[in-house]
Design an enzyme around this catalytic site. Structure first.
Site, PDB file in Angstrom:
ATOM      1  CG  LEU A  15      -2.122  -0.983   1.147  1.00 28.29           C
ATOM      2  CD1 LEU A  15      -2.866  -0.996   2.476  1.00 28.29           C
ATOM      3  CD2 LEU A  15      -3.075  -0.608   0.022  1.00 28.29           C
ATOM      4  CB  THR A  33      10.996   5.938   5.667  1.00 27.35           C
ATOM      5  OG1 THR A  33       9.912   5.147   6.198  1.00 27.35           O
ATOM      6  CG2 THR A  33      10.826   7.390   6.084  1.00 27.35           C
ATOM      7  CG  ASP A  57      14.515  -1.268  11.630  1.00 23.10           C
ATOM      8  OD1 ASP A  57      13.354  -1.229  12.086  1.00 23.10           O
ATOM      9  OD2 ASP A  57      15.268  -2.241  11.807  1.00 23.10           O
ATOM     10  CG  ASN A  84       2.285   1.346   4.560  1.00 24.17           C
ATOM     11  OD1 ASN A  84       1.250   0.706   4.467  1.00 24.17           O
ATOM     12  ND2 ASN A  84       3.389   1.032   3.884  1.00 24.17           N
ATOM     13  CB  SER A 135      -5.455  -0.687  12.278  1.00 27.58           C
ATOM     14  OG  SER A 135      -5.835  -1.776  13.094  1.00 27.58           O
ATOM     15  CE1 TYR A 149      -0.684  -7.613  10.949  1.00 29.85           C
ATOM     16  CE2 TYR A 149      -2.872  -8.593  11.067  1.00 29.85           C
ATOM     17  CZ  TYR A 149      -1.999  -7.662  10.516  1.00 29.85           C
ATOM     18  OH  TYR A 149      -2.435  -6.806   9.551  1.00 29.85           O
ATOM     19  CE  LYS A 153      -1.367  -4.110  11.725  1.00 23.70           C
ATOM     20  NZ  LYS A 153      -0.645  -2.904  11.252  1.00 23.70           N
ATOM     21  CB  THR A 184      -0.187  -6.393  -0.823  1.00 23.25           C
ATOM     22  OG1 THR A 184      -0.395  -7.102   0.414  1.00 23.25           O
ATOM     23  CG2 THR A 184      -1.241  -5.305  -0.942  1.00 23.25           C
TER      24      THR A 184
END
Length: 278
Positions: A15, A33, A57, A84, A135, A149, A153, A184
């Site tokens: 994205l 970045t 990072d 992101n 998120s 994960y 979130k 993706t």
């Protein structure tokens, strides 16, 4: 409309990259970045001084502060900060290594928090701006095999829901973006698998692992359309508090919220009975 400047972490793929490409098509500017900026050489050559790029990072907090300061100094003003960068860790809680747990939380939670903490003094000084925090539908709904994960979130959702109240007096608005599954490179590049335990092979967590391991490509979400919806949301005032993207995101979040509300309503008498009598 005035040309806006966007700061986007994790701009090398997914994205983040799609947003950058679409923003350039609209004539806007991007401070991006990436952990590996070399992968963006072509994009940088094509857009010249409209694309400022730095290696980063997000788990390196001093570097986060330095790069954010440099981006604001370079362009003078940044209108939208897009958090992101992140990845998914796959595995049942018992399967995860200690190192994987720390790295997941440092990237998805601490990294997101520190990027915004670094940007807020600049946004306050310029009297406004937007923050978009990536998120997931997994920030309000959970499935097996993704406990860390989901933890990451749900954590950023809580942090940014509170932060949007903190920063509203300064004209800063926040949107929590909740994409569903999209085509993706999540499974190929942005997902990390824990070591597998035989005990979980025939459980729901094992089924999720088998789905992700080969790099599944049947997700309903179109990432280009999702990137476009995120960009378009920056024109809405007030900013949407949350932005669900994808039919599965809508369906899963709605089901989770409906079930949660029903469970809460069923406990109303218990909840109110625990107050002081007076």
């Amino acid at each position: 409309m005035a040309v806006r400047t966007w700061f986007i972490t994790g701009v090398s793929s997914g994205l983040g990259r799609l947003m950058a490409e679409q923003l350039f098509e609209r004539g806007e500017r991007v401070a991006g970045t990436a952990r590996n900026p070399d992968s963006l050489a072509g994009l940088r050559a094509a857009h010249g001084d409209r694309f400022w790029l730095a290696p980063l990072d997000v788990t390196d907090t001093p570097a986060v502060r330095r790069v954010v300061d440099q981006a604001f100094a370079h362009f003078g003003r940044i209108d939208v900060v897009v958090n992101n960068a992140g990845y998914g860790l796959v595995g049942a809680a018992e399967e995860l290594t200690d190192e994987q747990i720390v790295r997941q939380l440092n990237t998805n939670v601490i990294g997101s928090i520190q990027v915004v903490r670094a940007a807020l003094p600049h946004l306050r000084a310029q009297r406004g701006g937007r923050i978009m925090q990536l998120s997931s539908m997994g920030g309000q709904w959970a499935m097996p095999g993704l406990s860390l994960y989901h933890a990451s979130k749900w954590a950023v959702e809580g942090f940014f829901e509170s932060t949007m109240l903190d920063v509203a007096p300064f004209g800063i608005q926040v949107t929590i973006v909740e994409p569903g599954s999209a085509r993706t490179d999540f499974a190929a590049r942005s997902a990390e698998l824990s070591p597998a335990l035989d005990a979980y092979a025939d459980t729901p967590a094992g089924a999720v692992r088998r789905l992700i391991e080969p790099g599944f490509r049947s997700q309903p979400g179109d990432p280009a359309k999702m990137a476009r919806a995120m960009i378009d949301s920056a024109d809405r005032n007030p900013a949407p508090k949350r932005l669900a993207l994808g039919s599965d995101a809508y369906a899963n979040i709605r089901q989770a919220l409906t079930e949660r509300l029903a469970e809460l309503d069923a406990q109303k008498d218990i909840a109110t009975a625990t107050d002081f009598e007076d």
